[in-house]
Design an enzyme around this catalytic site. Structure first.
Site, short mmCIF file in Angstrom:
data_model
loop_
_atom_site.label_atom_id
_atom_site.label_comp_id
_atom_site.label_asym_id
_atom_site.label_seq_id
_atom_site.Cartn_x
_atom_site.Cartn_y
_atom_site.Cartn_z
N ARG A 74 0.81 -1.22 0.00
CA ARG A 74 0.00 0.00 0.00
C ARG A 74 0.85 1.28 0.00
NH1 ARG A 74 -3.12 -3.43 3.40
NH2 ARG A 74 -5.09 -3.97 2.40
N LYS B 142 4.08 11.58 -11.21
CA LYS B 142 3.35 10.64 -12.04
C LYS B 142 4.13 9.33 -12.16
CE LYS B 142 0.81 13.74 -15.15
NZ LYS B 142 0.60 14.12 -16.56
N GLU C 276 11.97 18.05 -24.76
CA GLU C 276 11.26 18.50 -23.56
C GLU C 276 11.80 19.85 -23.08
OE1 GLU C 276 8.62 17.28 -22.36
OE2 GLU C 276 8.53 15.19 -23.04
N LYS D 148 8.92 23.34 -15.14
CA LYS D 148 7.94 22.31 -14.79
C LYS D 148 7.53 22.39 -13.33
CE LYS D 148 6.51 17.57 -15.11
NZ LYS D 148 6.66 16.26 -15.75
N GLU E 114 -3.21 18.00 -12.37
CA GLU E 114 -3.58 18.23 -13.77
C GLU E 114 -5.08 18.51 -13.93
OE1 GLU E 114 -2.88 16.04 -18.02
OE2 GLU E 114 -1.35 15.73 -16.49
N ARG F 154 -1.77 22.73 -15.57
CA ARG F 154 -0.69 21.74 -15.72
C ARG F 154 -0.78 21.03 -17.07
NH1 ARG F 154 1.52 17.12 -11.50
NH2 ARG F 154 2.67 15.89 -13.01
N ASN G 77 1.41 19.16 -21.63
CA ASN G 77 1.11 18.18 -22.68
C ASN G 77 1.39 18.71 -24.07
OD1 ASN G 77 0.24 16.11 -20.94
ND2 ASN G 77 -1.79 17.02 -20.77
N HIS H 40 2.43 16.40 -26.84
CA HIS H 40 2.29 15.03 -26.38
C HIS H 40 1.04 14.32 -26.91
CE1 HIS H 40 5.57 16.11 -23.81
NE2 HIS H 40 5.60 14.93 -23.25
N HIS I 70 2.44 11.20 -28.40
CA HIS I 70 2.19 9.87 -27.83
C HIS I 70 1.63 8.93 -28.89
CE1 HIS I 70 2.01 10.90 -23.24
NE2 HIS I 70 3.24 10.70 -23.69
N HIS J 298 10.81 8.95 -27.42
CA HIS J 298 9.77 9.82 -26.88
C HIS J 298 9.98 11.27 -27.30
CE1 HIS J 298 6.73 11.39 -24.18
NE2 HIS J 298 7.63 12.22 -23.70
#
Length: 520
Positions: A288, A310, A352, A390, A400, A404, A408, A411, A415, A427
């Site tokens: 947990r 994330k 990035e 960032k 987000e 935020r 993206n 992206h 993606h 990426h």
């Protein structure tokens, strides 16, 4: 120790800025002049009048030694933000002491600014008593070469306290995040990792990395931890986005069990974004949730993937469709680790960095526009600056729910292109393609001026990044992948579109066919 010393002429705001900086970093703040006064029991003006400047300077040296934890009877060994008097480092002994125990940042301001501030409290500054302007001008002249000799300097004219504090944090690569649990982000040497774990009372570490990174950095990091009296196990997984799967996560869970990890243990993720996502997710779900620390080794991970909490893994239908928000206890990004990064991976990470410049830092974008040689010559500054972009965004919107989503940029298309290429595109390469496609979309919607996509494309091409969707990638497959993307709602997909360099807008798009028009 890694104290932060604020130094410079009287009137530059060292105490005000120091208090705000200490609050941001959750560090103690010390005003050295107040330490001297407290110890002497009288004001500095009284010390000067009764005993003279040499006596005051001796007291200043004693106070500095005690404050930095150098005195033999000192038990206070915590990093601090320390505001120094305007002449505290004139003595070579004091300067050596400060520079051996931290970083000195010299604050500067124009004469008019200093005079305006000093006239309000001239009575507390005995060296300026009487003719403030004449004495200040003379003092600045006498100390010109001394002040000019400090490497880290910051002009405070025209900036608010919060802006100055942010500039200092970027300069140092030192941040403290609060919005999603409290943790530090430090751009420092990995040689400090053992001490940093002990400061945070983190126990029983296990090192998770991939086969590529292990060959370069695992032995060194294990040695660093062993020197701090830790005895970590090492878990190595296959490298690459193709292994960012539930099967790999299950392997990590079993590895944790086999090595006896319990709820007080700490997972150290050493590697790029894939390792951080996988190890962080495994830590978030094992028993947990146990502590984890991120040590990014790629440019992309340092400026983006390691920040924001994330974690997760991919499904065949798309990237990062399963995951959690679970911040690490510490992010330690050492730009020196990038020396072993393959050129193609370094260039991929630059996508990035460029993205962060487009979002909110035009100066960072212009640095990138000067090409790879400029980037490498200013690498630590660029890494810290990109991290700062960032961090500022995720602190305002950790989960987000609002702005935020600006992160993206590139992206949504990127993606999908990355997935359809079966990860043959890196990426960053896919994000570069996505930024140009999305900038073109912004022009079509009159959100951006004509030519912005060309400007972005030129910078990316100059860095060695692709800007067009490869012809062999089926357009319909890309559209299908975009529709599965996690950023969609019931009717449309939310895009972060560049309005200009330094500003993006969030826009809902339902006509996805328009997104890919003219993007090949």
């Amino acid at each position: 120790m890694s104290h932060i010393f604020l130094y410079g002429p009287p009137g530059t705001g060292k105490s005000t800025i120091g208090k705000a900086l200490a609050q941001n970093l959750t560090l103690p703040f010390v005003d050295l002049d107040r330490v001297v006064e407290s110890s002497a029991g009288i004001s500095i003006a009284q010390i000067m009048a009764g005993q003279g400047e040499p006596a005051f300077r001796d007291m200043e040296t004693t106070a500095l030694r005690e404050t930095v934890g150098h005195a033999f009877n000192s038990t206070e060994l915590q990093d601090k933000v320390i505001a120094l008097g305007g002449g505290a480092l004139l003595q070579e002994e004091n300067r050596d002491l400060a520079e051996a125990h931290g970083t000195v940042i010299l604050l500067t301001a124009g004469l008019e600014t200093l005079l305006r501030r000093l006239k309000r409290d001239a009575g507390r500054r005995p060296l300026l008593a009487g003719d403030v302007q004449g004495k200040l001008t003379s003092l600045l002249s006498q100390r010109r070469d001394h002040y000019a000799s400090f490497a880290c300097q910051l002009d405070v004219d025209g900036s608010s306290t919060s802006q100055i504090v942010r500039q200092i944090q970027v300069m140092l690569g030192r941040f403290h995040l609060r919005a999603m649990g409290e943790y530090d982000v430090l751009a420092e040497s990995i040689d400090r990792l053992g001490a940093l774990l002990r400061e945070r009372e983190l126990r029983t570490p296990i090192l998770v990395t991939d086969q590529n990174v292990a060959a370069f950095h695992a032995e060194r990091l294990l040695a660093v931890l062993q020197e701090a009296d830790f005895h970590p196990a090492l878990l190595t997984i296959p490298a690459g986005e193709g292994h960012k799967t539930l099967d790999t996560v299950q392997g990590l869970w079993h590895g944790f069990l086999e090595n006896g990890l319990d709820r007080r243990s700490t997972v150290i993720a050493l590697g790029g974004g894939v390792i951080g996502d996988l190890a962080g997710f495994a830590a978030s779900t094992y028993m947990r949730g146990i502590h984890w620390v991120c040590v990014p080794t790629t440019l992309l991970a340092m400026v983006d993937a390691s920040l924001g909490g994330k974690t997760g893994f991919d499904l065949p239908e798309g990237k990062n469709l399963i995951g959690s928000f679970y911040p690490p206890r510490l992010v330690l990004a050492d730009p020196q680790l990038l020396q072993t990064l393959p050129e193609a991976e370094f260039i991929s990470g630059m996508a990035e960095v460029v993205k962060h410049g487009i979002i909110s830092d035009p100066q960072l974008f212009e640095l990138c526009a000067q090409g790879l040689d400029c980037v490498r010559d200013n690498l630590e500054h660029i890494v810290r600056r990109a991290m700062g972009v960032k961090i500022q965004i995720i602190e305002h919107d950790p989960y987000e729910k609002g702005f935020r989503a600006a992160l993206n940029l590139g992206h949504t298309v990127g993606h999908a292109v990355e997935l359809v290429s079966q990860f043959q595109l890196r990426h960053g390469e896919a994000v570069a393609i996505g930024m140009v496609a999305e900038a073109s979309l912004a022009e079509k919607l009159a959100i951006a001026p004509k030519g912005l996509s060309d400007r972005i494309s030129d910078v990316l091409l100059n860095l060695g990044l692709p800007v067009l969707i490869p012809d062999e990638l089926p357009r319909q497959d890309i559209l299908r992948a975009m529709r599965v993307d996690k950023k969609k709602n019931a009717r449309a997909i939310r895009f972060a579109l560049p309005a200009e360099v330094g500003r993006v807008e969030l826009v809902e798009i339902s006509d996805l066919e328009m997104v890919l028009d003219d993007s090949r």
